[in-house]
Design a protein around this motif. Structure first.
Motif, short mmCIF file in Angstrom:
data_model
loop_
_atom_site.label_atom_id
_atom_site.label_comp_id
_atom_site.label_asym_id
_atom_site.label_seq_id
_atom_site.Cartn_x
_atom_site.Cartn_y
_atom_site.Cartn_z
N GLY A 206 21.81 66.46 22.39
CA GLY A 206 22.11 67.79 21.86
C GLY A 206 23.30 67.85 20.93
N VAL A 207 23.94 66.71 20.68
CA VAL A 207 25.10 66.65 19.78
C VAL A 207 24.64 66.02 18.47
N ALA A 208 24.91 66.72 17.37
CA ALA A 208 24.50 66.24 16.05
C ALA A 208 25.67 65.60 15.32
N LEU A 209 25.44 64.39 14.82
CA LEU A 209 26.40 63.71 13.97
C LEU A 209 25.86 63.79 12.55
N LEU A 210 26.61 64.43 11.66
CA LEU A 210 26.21 64.56 10.26
C LEU A 210 27.05 63.59 9.45
N THR A 211 26.38 62.70 8.71
CA THR A 211 27.07 61.72 7.90
C THR A 211 26.48 61.72 6.49
N GLY A 212 27.17 61.05 5.59
CA GLY A 212 26.71 60.94 4.21
C GLY A 212 27.76 61.42 3.24
N GLN A 213 27.29 61.78 2.05
CA GLN A 213 28.20 62.21 1.00
C GLN A 213 27.60 63.41 0.26
N ALA A 214 28.50 64.28 -0.20
CA ALA A 214 28.13 65.42 -1.04
C ALA A 214 29.26 65.63 -2.04
N PRO A 215 28.93 65.95 -3.30
CA PRO A 215 29.96 66.03 -4.33
C PRO A 215 30.84 67.29 -4.29
N THR A 216 30.46 68.29 -3.50
CA THR A 216 31.28 69.50 -3.42
C THR A 216 31.41 69.95 -1.96
#
Length: 194
Positions: free
Chosen positions: A81-91
């Motif tokens: 039930g725990v979400a890990l959000l990873t990655g990249q976004a320019p803004t």
């Protein structure tokens, strides 16, 4: 002559059956490995399925945004039930949108936002991350102090993120193992301590 054709036909039929059985053996082996992983997981089977569905639900929410699809590189991993959000976004606005869309998935009870501000990483860096994740998993599996089947390893731009349900000692040991793998820039804990 008829007997030769009969023997040839029998040989061909036997070869076909053998190749089909090999595929079955591989499928049975893979199914057995998956069953062992499911059975040894500290989460219930229902929770494992809910986590998989939540992964898909977040990915679907992100896919509804043309901006996120076009400009960001995002990954979600849900564990218990725990979400890990990873990655990249320019803004920052895109990062905020990604988090907001993940929060819209009702099953998720907590979010670790580890999306980095910046341009999406390239294919070479992604390939290195896959290789690095493999190295970290191998080291964790080789160490008897940690339950390797309870640890999920995610790598983004040489940063290692670790998830799972572990005791504090197991978690600390897993982090120490990952930190000492050549090429790891940083280790982030996203464990649930039991």
């Amino acid at each position: 002559m008829k007997q030769k054709h009969s023997k040839l036909f029998g040989l061909i039929a036997a070869l076909i059956v053998m190749t089909q059985l090999q595929g079955c053996v591989a499928a049975i082996g893979a199914a057995g490995a998956m069953a062992a992983k499911v059975a040894n997981d500290r989460r219930t089977v229902g929770t494992q399925l809910d986590d998989q569905n939540a992964n898909r639900a977040v990915a679907y929410q992100w896919a509804k945004s043309d901006e996120l699809k076009a400009r960001a590189n995002l990954q979600v991993d849900v564990y218990n039930g725990v979400a890990l959000l990873t990655g990249q976004a320019p803004t920052q606005a895109l990062i905020d949108e990604a988090v907001k869309r993940a929060q819209d998935v009702s099953y998720i009870k907590k979010i670790h936002n580890q999306i980095r501000l910046g341009e999406p990483i390239g294919a070479g860096t992604q390939a290195n991350d896959i290789w690095l994740a493999s190295k970290v998993r191998t080291k964790i599996i080789a160490d008897e102090r940690v339950p390797a089947l309870q640890i999920k390893v995610i790598v983004q731009d040489s940063e290692v993120f670790l998830m799972g349900r572990l005791s504090n000692l197991e978690a600390t040991t897993a982090v120490d193992i990952a930190r000492n793998v050549t090429g790891v820039a940083r280790v982030v804990r996203a464990f649930e301590i039991i």
